[in-house]
Scaffold this motif. Structure first.
Motif, PDB file in Angstrom:
ATOM      1  N   GLY A  56      -3.611  -1.777 -12.595  1.00  0.00           N
ATOM      2  CA  GLY A  56      -1.974  -1.869 -12.138  1.00  0.00           C
ATOM      3  C   GLY A  56      -1.399  -0.625 -12.589  1.00  0.00           C
ATOM      4  O   GLY A  56      -1.541  -0.162 -13.502  1.00  0.00           O
ATOM      5  N   VAL A  57      -0.448  -0.313 -11.678  1.00  0.00           N
ATOM      6  CA  VAL A  57       0.741   0.427 -11.970  1.00  0.00           C
ATOM      7  C   VAL A  57       1.855  -0.221 -12.661  1.00  0.00           C
ATOM      8  O   VAL A  57       2.420  -1.215 -12.222  1.00  0.00           O
ATOM      9  CB  VAL A  57       1.464   1.082 -10.735  1.00  0.00           C
ATOM     10  N   LYS A  58       1.962   0.202 -13.935  1.00  0.00           N
ATOM     11  CA  LYS A  58       3.167  -0.638 -14.662  1.00  0.00           C
ATOM     12  C   LYS A  58       4.612   0.214 -14.731  1.00  0.00           C
ATOM     13  O   LYS A  58       5.584  -0.433 -15.054  1.00  0.00           O
ATOM     14  CB  LYS A  58       2.390  -0.763 -16.227  1.00  0.00           C
ATOM     15  N   LEU A  82       4.229   4.078  -1.558  1.00  0.00           N
ATOM     16  CA  LEU A  82       3.869   2.631  -2.400  1.00  0.00           C
ATOM     17  C   LEU A  82       3.678   1.854  -1.396  1.00  0.00           C
ATOM     18  O   LEU A  82       4.422   1.536  -0.566  1.00  0.00           O
ATOM     19  CB  LEU A  82       5.307   2.085  -3.136  1.00  0.00           C
ATOM     20  N   CYS A  83       2.772   0.764  -1.686  1.00  0.00           N
ATOM     21  CA  CYS A  83       2.001   0.060  -0.855  1.00  0.00           C
ATOM     22  C   CYS A  83       1.597  -1.295  -1.549  1.00  0.00           C
ATOM     23  O   CYS A  83       0.486  -1.697  -1.332  1.00  0.00           O
ATOM     24  CB  CYS A  83       0.745   0.362   0.194  1.00  0.00           C
ATOM     25  N   ALA A  84       2.572  -1.836  -2.406  1.00  0.00           N
ATOM     26  CA  ALA A  84       2.057  -2.840  -3.408  1.00  0.00           C
ATOM     27  C   ALA A  84       2.283  -4.341  -2.661  1.00  0.00           C
ATOM     28  O   ALA A  84       2.204  -5.283  -3.453  1.00  0.00           O
ATOM     29  CB  ALA A  84       2.707  -2.664  -4.705  1.00  0.00           C
ATOM     30  N   GLY A  85       2.771  -4.247  -1.330  1.00  0.00           N
ATOM     31  CA  GLY A  85       2.676  -5.536  -0.824  1.00  0.00           C
ATOM     32  C   GLY A  85       3.742  -6.514  -1.286  1.00  0.00           C
ATOM     33  O   GLY A  85       4.959  -5.959  -1.466  1.00  0.00           O
ATOM     34  N   ALA A  86       3.795  -8.140  -1.208  1.00  0.00           N
ATOM     35  CA  ALA A  86       4.855  -8.821  -1.425  1.00  0.00           C
ATOM     36  C   ALA A  86       4.206  -9.720  -2.289  1.00  0.00           C
ATOM     37  O   ALA A  86       3.024 -10.030  -2.472  1.00  0.00           O
ATOM     38  CB  ALA A  86       5.400  -9.203  -0.232  1.00  0.00           C
ATOM     39  N   ILE A 101       0.222 -19.458  -1.809  1.00  0.00           N
ATOM     40  CA  ILE A 101      -0.981 -18.780  -1.366  1.00  0.00           C
ATOM     41  C   ILE A 101      -0.790 -17.345  -0.909  1.00  0.00           C
ATOM     42  O   ILE A 101      -0.100 -17.093  -0.218  1.00  0.00           O
ATOM     43  CB  ILE A 101      -1.670 -19.692  -0.119  1.00  0.00           C
ATOM     44  N   ARG A 102      -1.531 -16.514  -1.415  1.00  0.00           N
ATOM     45  CA  ARG A 102      -1.319 -15.052  -1.260  1.00  0.00           C
ATOM     46  C   ARG A 102      -2.529 -14.245  -1.173  1.00  0.00           C
ATOM     47  O   ARG A 102      -2.966 -13.561  -0.244  1.00  0.00           O
ATOM     48  CB  ARG A 102      -0.502 -14.368  -2.209  1.00  0.00           C
ATOM     49  N   ASP A 103      -3.383 -14.285  -2.166  1.00  0.00           N
ATOM     50  CA  ASP A 103      -4.773 -13.635  -2.396  1.00  0.00           C
ATOM     51  C   ASP A 103      -5.710 -14.667  -2.545  1.00  0.00           C
ATOM     52  O   ASP A 103      -5.591 -16.123  -2.564  1.00  0.00           O
ATOM     53  CB  ASP A 103      -4.610 -12.678  -3.485  1.00  0.00           C
ATOM     54  N   PRO A 295       7.533  -3.297 -10.423  1.00  0.00           N
ATOM     55  CA  PRO A 295       6.853  -2.308 -11.374  1.00  0.00           C
ATOM     56  C   PRO A 295       7.703  -1.002 -10.800  1.00  0.00           C
ATOM     57  O   PRO A 295       7.462  -0.091 -12.140  1.00  0.00           O
ATOM     58  CB  PRO A 295       5.532  -2.044 -11.107  1.00  0.00           C
ATOM     59  N   PHE A 296       8.081  -0.682 -10.136  1.00  0.00           N
ATOM     60  CA  PHE A 296       8.783   0.564  -9.416  1.00  0.00           C
ATOM     61  C   PHE A 296      10.171   0.629  -9.562  1.00  0.00           C
ATOM     62  O   PHE A 296      10.676   1.945  -9.471  1.00  0.00           O
ATOM     63  CB  PHE A 296       8.050   0.785  -8.133  1.00  0.00           C
ATOM     64  N   LEU A 297      10.901  -0.336  -9.831  1.00  0.00           N
ATOM     65  CA  LEU A 297      12.647  -0.140  -9.887  1.00  0.00           C
ATOM     66  C   LEU A 297      12.895   0.355 -11.129  1.00  0.00           C
ATOM     67  O   LEU A 297      13.902   1.344 -11.275  1.00  0.00           O
ATOM     68  CB  LEU A 297      13.181  -1.481  -9.663  1.00  0.00           C
TER      69      LEU A 297
END
Ligand SMILES: Cc1cc2nc3c(=O)[nH]c(=O)nc-3n(C[C@H](O)[C@H](O)[C@H](O)COP(=O)(O)OP(=O)(O)OC[C@H]3O[C@@H](n4cnc5c(N)ncnc54)[C@H](O)[C@@H]3O)c2cc1C
Ligand SMILES: NC(=O)C1=CN([C@@H]2O[C@H](COP(=O)(O)OP(=O)(O)OC[C@H]3O[C@@H](n4cnc5c(N)ncnc54)[C@H](O)[C@@H]3O)[C@@H](O)[C@H]2O)C=CC1
Length: 470
Positions: A56-58, A82-86, A101-103, A295-297
């Motif tokens: 994971g990118v932290k 960046l394609c880390a979804g929702a 329910i997501r994954d 993680p990106f903000l």
């Protein structure tokens, strides 16, 4: 692969990657494909310059063009997408009786809990809720929705009425085959899958996610769905709390529809804003998603949209240099075509990913690039209540205000056709059942032909509408 000599790192928190196979352009904008989970080695074998890094990118330090992964490593990038979804936007997040329910992990947790359940409460009225209430068998479902009619993200009240009889059907039908993206797990290795920690965010399940699951509760009946409209969840009471309130407050509402003998208690009780209380085994929060930007903000001054996504311009570029974004994580912030809008769907994630890659390549080469054609018209094909469903353009008159007209054609149990017209032009359509109208309507929305002269004849089933416009 435009740059076979450049290193491309695919960094993912998930042990498997999703690959699109059997892609078929069904019409100009409607597409059909399968989504398969594959071990990352397959991708690396096919494209030797791609390296999959499973961590994971932290953190992102955009000023330094660096990203840091959870395994303690750092990587420098020239360009980043960046394609880390929702993530599911849960009500009462943190309550152990509220599931999202997501994954794969969350779907399996749901299946396990359902296998022991007599009654559950489903909250939300979009894609997941629609699929769940139809697929669940042998368990009573209390479906609590904010709106007047079911399926507000895809339908209006007329379509909802058309669909409702399917929910009271005694028997489950054989699923229809329809042109929609299909999700399979071929190629994925169970061993790898089970290593995924449950608190890690995996890839969103996507189309046909429930086909491999056994969505059955403890009872023998098929559907038993009770719908509570125009309400939200006010409070969730654990069993002990509920007993206490019943004892101490004379005004505390009584539980509705108790299927258990009076002395048997439910693990949890849901109090709705309409004053009703339902005991249940657990609650499913199918209440939409929030872009996974966290993680990106930190330390990076991204422009963020109202829905929490990273704003991207017409070249999928975020507000920060050399950083692009695509899929559920981003908020489309360009001036859209009048008949396109963003919805967090597989199809759009694929189109955005594909187009973002082309934009990154064009930027690197200093070339200009036009907006991809797929953003000309919103088009989605799916399946609800065992009907094929196609939605096109402003299918719910989104953003058209009162300045529009609707035309309808409906044959109970067979098809529901709705078109949205504005100034004689077709702006959108909902097609439920085997209508065979999608290509013609897609063309009519795209070419914005003045259809005033045809009036209601547009939907006359005795006329082969295609002949009109050839
Ligand atoms: C139950 C369900 C059913 C759906 N059904 C449909 C449908 O029928 N049709 C349809 O069109 N759409 C459907 N969708 C929506 C569709 O699945 C999503 O829109 C789509 O998957 C979005 O793709 P994405 O690549 O943006 O995000 P995702 O598919 O969520 O992928 C994000 C990836 O990023 C990784 N990641 C996250 N955080 C990090 C991090 N910090 N570091 C590294 N990697 C990270 C994740 O592990 C994952 O692999 C459904 C969604 C759900 C949940
Ligand atoms: N067949 C398909 O195309 C499917 C698509 N999807 C996609 O997957 C994603 C996740 O699906 P969903 O969670 O169903 O999201 P969604 O965005 O489709 O629906 C969310 C629903 O929750 C309701 N809601 C929001 N906050 C609420 C609250 N506090 N209380 C009660 N209701 C509330 C909204 O009114 C809406 O009806 C979406 O992007 C959806 O489009 C999911 C399943 C099937």
């Amino acid at each position: 692969m435009e740059f076979p000599s450049e290193d491309i790192f695919l960094m993912t928190a998930s042990p498997v990657i999703k690959a699109i196979t059997n892609f078929k352009q069904v019409s100009k904008t409607l597409e059909e494909f399968d989504v398969e989970e594959q071990p990352s080695s397959l991708l690396e074998k096919r494209y030797p310059n791609i390296k999959v890094i499973q961590s994971g990118v932290k953190q992102l330090k955009s000023d330094d063009h660096k990203i840091f992964t959870e395994d303690g490593k750092e990587y420098i990038y020239e360009k980043l997408c960046l394609c880390a979804g929702a993530k599911p936007k849960l009500i009462f997040e943190g309550n152990p009786y509220v599931l999202g329910i997501r994954d794969t992990d969350s779907a399996q947790a749901f299946q396990k809990n359902l296998a022991q359940a007599e009654r559950i409460v489903v909250v939300g009225n979009g894609g997941i809720a629609l699929e769940l209430v139809y697929e669940i068998q042998g368990c009573e479902v209390i479906w609590a929705i904010k709106d007047k009619a079911i399926g507000n993200t895809f339908f209006d009240a007329g379509a909802a009425e058309f669909l409702i009889p399917k929910l009271t059907a005694e028997k489950r039908e054989t699923p229809i085959e329809c042109k929609r993206t299909k999700y399979t797990m071929e190629g994925s290795e169970e061993k790898e899958r089970s290593l995924a920690a449950s608190d890690k965010l995996g890839s969103a399940l996507g189309p046909d996610w429930h086909e491999g699951l056994h969505l059955k509760g403890t009872k023998e009946f098929c559907h038993k769905v009770h719908i509570e409209i125009l309400c939200e969840v006010k409070k969730i009471h654990l069993q002990q709390e509920f007993i206490q309130l019943q004892r101490t407050s004379s005004t505390f509402p009584k539980e509705e529809k108790n299927v258990k003998p009076d002395e048997v208690l439910w693990p949890v009780y849901v109090e709705l804003t309409n004053g009703k209380i339902y005991g249940c085994d657990f609650i499913v929060s199918a209440t939409g998603v929030v872009p996974n930007v966290k993680p990106f903000l930190d330390g990076n001054n991204f422009a963020v949209g109202e829905d929490g996504g990273l704003k991207v311009d017409k070249h999928m570029h975020t507000s920060l240099p050399d950083i692009y974004a695509a899929g559920d994580i981003c908020t489309a912030s360009w001036e859209p075509s009048p008949v396109w809008h963003q919805m967090r769907l597989w199809t759009q994630a694929r189109q955005m990913g594909w187009y973002a890659a082309k934009c990154m390549a064009a930027d690197t080469l200093g070339e200009s690039i036009d907006m991809d054609f797929s953003f000309e018209l919103f088009a989605h094909v799916t399946k609800f209540f065992n009907y094929k469903v196609v939605v096109l353009g402003k299918y719910n008159a989104q953003g058209l205000g009162l300045d529009h007209e609707l035309m309808l054609r409906c044959t109970k149990g067979q098809e529901y056709v709705k078109v949205v017209m504005q100034n004689g032009r077709m702006m959108g359509a909902v097609l439920i059942g085997e209508t065979d109208l999608e290509e013609t309507f897609e063309n009519l929305i795209l070419n914005q032909m003045d259809l005033s002269a045809y009036g209601e004849e547009l939907l006359n089933p005795d006329i082969d509408i295609e002949d009109y416009f050839d």
